[in-house]
Design a protein around this motif. Structure first.
Motif, PDB file in Angstrom:
ATOM      1  N   PHE A 102       0.837  -1.200   0.000  1.00 23.69           N
ATOM      2  CA  PHE A 102       0.000   0.000   0.000  1.00 23.69           C
ATOM      3  C   PHE A 102       0.866   1.241   0.000  1.00 23.69           C
ATOM      4  O   PHE A 102       1.995   1.243   0.491  1.00 23.69           O
ATOM      5  CB  PHE A 102      -0.878   0.046   1.255  1.00 23.69           C
ATOM      6  N   ALA A 153       4.135  -0.850   3.354  1.00 21.84           N
ATOM      7  CA  ALA A 153       3.364   0.363   3.105  1.00 21.84           C
ATOM      8  C   ALA A 153       4.269   1.581   3.166  1.00 21.84           C
ATOM      9  O   ALA A 153       5.216   1.634   3.955  1.00 21.84           O
ATOM     10  CB  ALA A 153       2.242   0.519   4.130  1.00 21.84           C
ATOM     11  N   ALA A 157      -3.368   2.893   4.549  1.00 25.10           N
ATOM     12  CA  ALA A 157      -2.289   2.088   3.979  1.00 25.10           C
ATOM     13  C   ALA A 157      -1.585   1.261   5.045  1.00 25.10           C
ATOM     14  O   ALA A 157      -1.483   0.036   4.945  1.00 25.10           O
ATOM     15  CB  ALA A 157      -1.293   2.990   3.258  1.00 25.10           C
TER      16      ALA A 157
END
Length: 360
Positions: A224, A248, A234
């Motif tokens: 993410f 992320a 995220a």
């Protein structure tokens, strides 16, 4: 929770198709004179534009699927195929497409923008999966996602330039809306009694991606990226579903859920609280996840990120801070941070596509 303003440089476009008849009428009613003078106005007003036309991705997929088996680590598109319209064509020939997705698990309907790197249509990668970077915007994030509505923020070019320089993987960018309306923030969560935005993000969007693109079967191919409210979603999803997502990049982010829609429901909030999730993951001993915070020196929040890193950046929770000099709470600043180190960092922990040595 901090929220990006729309004036961060992201161009807004609906992606709706312009009737061809209208283009011809406009040309015939006077702009033909301008065309004779150089044609600049015609392109300025999209008279010759293919924006809004149907677009498809993955020209090599059908031939590959029929010709040979792919490695077990690769997931070929499962279908059904989505219908995309073109919202932008970039200078390198790559395209951004938009489709409307109704999530089978969440029941939520929203738009999703997609960009694939040039390597995706290179025959030597036809049997390979590609890593996915689900990219979430700040602000309301509805009805558009500013990462996908245009290339003005430079995210797509940052990935392309990194690929050329050998510092970034050729990520597929999946850019969904992340709130259910223009009035509320849903903390990318299934808030009781509200649209299931957590299920939309963690299940429906990945299912859509697997249906349409060559991906990897393991979490090593799923990550993410997000800014502000999107950054919270995220890194929260990576901590909540470490068996599905590995890393992320979270920019200008708050650390705990704070939507008023929770209405004090602490038990439900805890299930989407990154601090609680990190604690649980540390106790379980894994799997390992990787979180890259980005904070500009002209915005607040660095103390919160550093506190989280100090308390929870241990064991299977690996953290890093990208400080953006003179960076503000904007998408352009965060893309600069990604260029300056975050894309290279996340590329080192994600799975790369593998070229076929027999294809040139």
């Amino acid at each position: 929770m901090q929220h990006d303003q729309q004036g961060d440089g992201s161009p807004m476009t609906t992606g709706r198709r312009r009737p061809h008849r209208l283009r011809l009428i406009l040309i015939g009613s006077g702009l033909a004179l301008t065309l004779a003078g150089g044609g600049a106005a015609a392109y300025k007003y999209h008279l010759f534009s293919d924006i809004g036309d149907p677009v498809s991705f993955g020209k090599v997929q059908e031939k590959t699927a029929a010709a040979a088996a792919v490695p077990p680590e690769v997931s070929m598109p499962t279908g059904p195929a989505a219908s995309f319209v073109r919202t932008h064509r970039l200078a390198d020939g790559t395209q951004i497409g938009r489709t409307t997705l109704t999530g089978k698990k969440s029941g939520f309907t929203g738009d999703v923008w997609v960009w694939v790197p040039k390597e995706y249509d290179d025959p030597k990668y036809a049997k390979s999966g590609f890593p996915v970077l689900v990219s979430l915007p700040g602000g309301r994030g509805y009805p558009t996602n500013y990462w996908g509505t245009g290339p003005g923020l430079g995210l797509q070019k940052a990935v392309s330039d990194g690929v050329k320089a050998g510092t970034c993987l050729p990520f597929i960018l999946i850019m969904p809306v992340h709130n259910a309306d223009t009035k509320h923030h849903f903390d990318a969560s299934d808030i009781p009694g509200e649209p299931k935005m957590g299920t939309w993000m963690a299940e429906d969007v990945p299912d859509f991606t697997k249906a349409n693109f060559r991906t990897f079967t393991s979490r090593d191919g799923w990550a993410f990226m997000g800014s502000s409210a999107g950054g919270f979603g995220a890194f929260k999803h990576v901590l909540k579903y470490p068996d599905r997502f590995k890393a992320a990049i979270a920019s200008g982010v708050d650390i705990v859920p704070d939507s008023p829609l929770w209405k004090g429901n602490t038990q439900a909030m805890d299930e989407d609280n990154p601090e609680k999730l990190a604690e649980k993951l540390i106790t379980a001993g894994g799997p390992d996840v990787y979180i890259n915070f980005q904070i500009g020196t002209k915005e607040s929040g660095r103390d919160k990120a550093e506190k989280f890193m100090s308390e929870y950046g241990k064991g299977p929770v690996h953290t890093r801070l990208q400080v953006i000099q003179d960076g503000e709470h904007t998408g352009k600043s965060y893309v600069r941070g990604m260029r300056e180190g975050s894309l290279e960092w996340i590329s080192k922990v994600m799975k790369a596509p593998t070229p076929d040595p027999g294809v040139r």
